[in-house]
Scaffold this active site. Structure first.
Site, mmCIF file in Angstrom:
data_model
loop_
_atom_site.group_PDB
_atom_site.id
_atom_site.type_symbol
_atom_site.label_atom_id
_atom_site.label_comp_id
_atom_site.label_asym_id
_atom_site.label_seq_id
_atom_site.Cartn_x
_atom_site.Cartn_y
_atom_site.Cartn_z
ATOM 1 C CB SER A 187 -0.952 -0.007 1.205
ATOM 2 O OG SER A 187 -0.241 -0.251 2.400
ATOM 3 C CG HIS A 215 -4.036 -0.965 -1.815
ATOM 4 N ND1 HIS A 215 -4.627 0.238 -2.152
ATOM 5 C CD2 HIS A 215 -3.729 -0.881 -0.505
ATOM 6 C CE1 HIS A 215 -4.656 1.021 -1.086
ATOM 7 N NE2 HIS A 215 -4.126 0.369 -0.076
ATOM 8 C CE LYS A 246 -7.647 0.250 1.176
ATOM 9 N NZ LYS A 246 -6.867 -0.709 1.929
HETATM 10 C C1 LIG Z 1 -7.008 -0.922 3.399
HETATM 11 C C2 LIG Z 1 -6.406 -2.230 3.696
HETATM 12 C C3 LIG Z 1 -7.038 -3.146 4.539
HETATM 13 C C4 LIG Z 1 -8.287 -2.790 5.283
HETATM 14 O O1 LIG Z 1 -9.396 -2.806 4.458
HETATM 15 P P1 LIG Z 1 -10.734 -2.029 4.951
HETATM 16 O O2 LIG Z 1 -11.790 -2.677 4.137
HETATM 17 O O3 LIG Z 1 -10.518 -0.594 4.678
HETATM 18 O O4 LIG Z 1 -10.864 -2.312 6.408
HETATM 19 C C5 LIG Z 1 -6.477 -4.391 4.707
HETATM 20 N N1 LIG Z 1 -5.320 -4.720 4.101
HETATM 21 C C6 LIG Z 1 -4.665 -3.870 3.290
HETATM 22 C C7 LIG Z 1 -3.411 -4.296 2.615
HETATM 23 C C8 LIG Z 1 -5.180 -2.597 3.066
HETATM 24 O O5 LIG Z 1 -4.529 -1.738 2.270
#
Ligand SMILES: *Cc1c(COP(=O)(O)O)cnc(C)c1O
Length: 397
Positions: A187, A215, A246
């Site tokens: 990320s 992601h 996302k």
């Molecule tokens: C954003 C993210 C999460 C969390 O996801 P949410 O649905 O926002 O709780 C988990 N793992 C990674 C790698 C992320 O970037």
């Protein structure tokens, strides 16, 4: 009020200020999109994970509205005590076919999918082997487990270093199960995990693999089905995590895998067992978002053409986009203070992009993280580049 607590809070908050780690959220006064109103100012938004522009899509909004009319606003209970509505099951079936897996179990977020799944699939006889740059929610999930996982005991491998991973696997033979866990797309750097090599090592040393595709969901693979699809590793990755928060534009997370895995998590995934089901409008919006992803290639095409274009624009102007291979585009700065100053100057120039500094990334590796999306227009990218150039000119004076 307890003075001990209040004094400790006040000291601790001051320490955050002193270390330049104090955060305050800016406030959106418009829907998520490429150009937004935030804190009373119109800015180009480069900090959103709304990769495909679905968070404010008319069809997705319509599906959510209709679901409220049909089902009401709340599920009323946790999934296994009467909170499962037909629309929750429908979403899981759609996700399973989208991911080409037997079964999917939805959690209220990607974060809770990690903290629900990871501790549930290992015991104290097992070991979890992690990439050093894994996401915070993976780290928390790992910490909740009874397995061995600590870096100081040698169970964390250098970022994407397959020689190091193999060495660790050789030391892990005495455990009952070996779990390798990695982000699919990292990320903060936007680079892709070497999943084919990881899977081969797992098969060689009798380990199983969990990939967190938060992601990669909606970004990599066929119609955005993730890194297992991108690398054509169907059937060889035991556990895939996806987010619905996302690229899919709503909220939620899921675990994709075998029917047995789902059965087990329904019985042992604690956030599933003890936290209320999604509102039905969430499930309906997500089904509409999946319809778009599976039938309309335009948002994903635009995401990638914008990402390639934005990276090239930056590189042509001499900015360093580091090892990024995905829409997540870091712009290397180096110093922490300088990156934070740059964030503020970009804001003044009408661009919202955050400085990512230590301890989220290594000391002296500060960067501005930009996230181009399908929601950005050519004009947005041109204006943003001008802002980056003006800020650089001001800083070099
Ligand atoms: C954003 C993210 C999460 C969390 O996801 P949410 O649905 O926002 O709780 C988990 N793992 C990674 C790698 C992320 O970037």
């Amino acid at each position: 009020m307890n003075q001990g607590l209040q004094g400790w809070l006040s000291d601790s908050i001051q320490e955050l200020h002193d270390a330049s780690l104090y955060k305050t959220p800016r406030v959106l006064e418009s829907p998520a999109g490429g150009r937004v109103t935030m804190d009373g100012k119109e800015v180009i938004n480069f900090s959103s994970n709304n990769y495909l522009g679905l968070a404010n899509h008319p069809k997705v909004k319509q599906a959510a509205t209709e679901a409220i009319e049909k089902w009401g606003v709340g599920a009323g209970a946790v999934r296994w005590i009467g909170g499962t509505m037909a629309i929750h099951d429908e979403l899981e079936e759609r996700l399973a076919s989208f991911k080409h897996v037997e079964s999917v179990l939805v959690f209220t977020s990607g974060f809770t999918a990690n903290s629900g799944c990871i501790p549930a699939v290992v015991t104290k006889k097992d070991v979890i082997i992690s990439d050093e740059l894994n996401h915070a929610s993976i780290i928390d999930g790992v910490r909740l487990s009874a397995a061995s996982y600590r870096k100081k005991e040698g169970w964390v491998y250098k970022h994407k270093d397959m020689g190091h991973l193999e060495e660790i696997l050789k030391n892990a033979e005495s455990f009952e199960k070996r779990m390798i866990i990695t982000d699919g797309v990292f990320s903060m750097d936007g680079d892709i995990a070497p999943l084919p090599e990881i899977v081969e090592l797992a098969e060689k040393y009798d380990a199983f693999v969990m990939v967190d595709d938060a992601h990669a969901s909606g970004v990599l693979g066929k119609n955005g089905a993730g890194s297992t699809s991108h690398f054509d590793l169907y059937g060889r990755v035991d556990i895939q995590l996806g987010t619905l928060s996302k690229a899919l534009g709503v909220v939620g997370g899921y675990i994709a895998g075998s029917a047995r895995l789902k059965e087990w998590l329904i019985n042992r995934g604690r956030p599933y067992l003890f936290s209320t089901a999604h509102p039905p409008a969430v499930a309906a919006a997500l089904i509409a978002a999946l319809d778009i992803m599976e039938n309309d290639p335009e948002p994903m095409d635009r995401l990638w053409s914008n990402s390639r274009k934005w990276k090239k624009m930056l590189q042509d102007e001499g900015f360093d986009t580091m090892g990024s291979e995905t829409p997540i585009t870091p712009v290397y700065v180096g110093g922490e203070k300088e990156a934070q100053q740059m964030e503020q100057m970009l804001w003044d120039e009408g661009v919202y992009a955050l400085a990512i500094v230590y301890p989220t990334v290594g000391l002296g590796k500060a960067r501005i993280r930009t996230m181009p999306s399908a929601a950005h227009t050519d004009q947005d990218l041109d204006d943003a580049l001008k802002a980056f150039k003006r800020v650089r000119d001001q800083l070099s004076k």
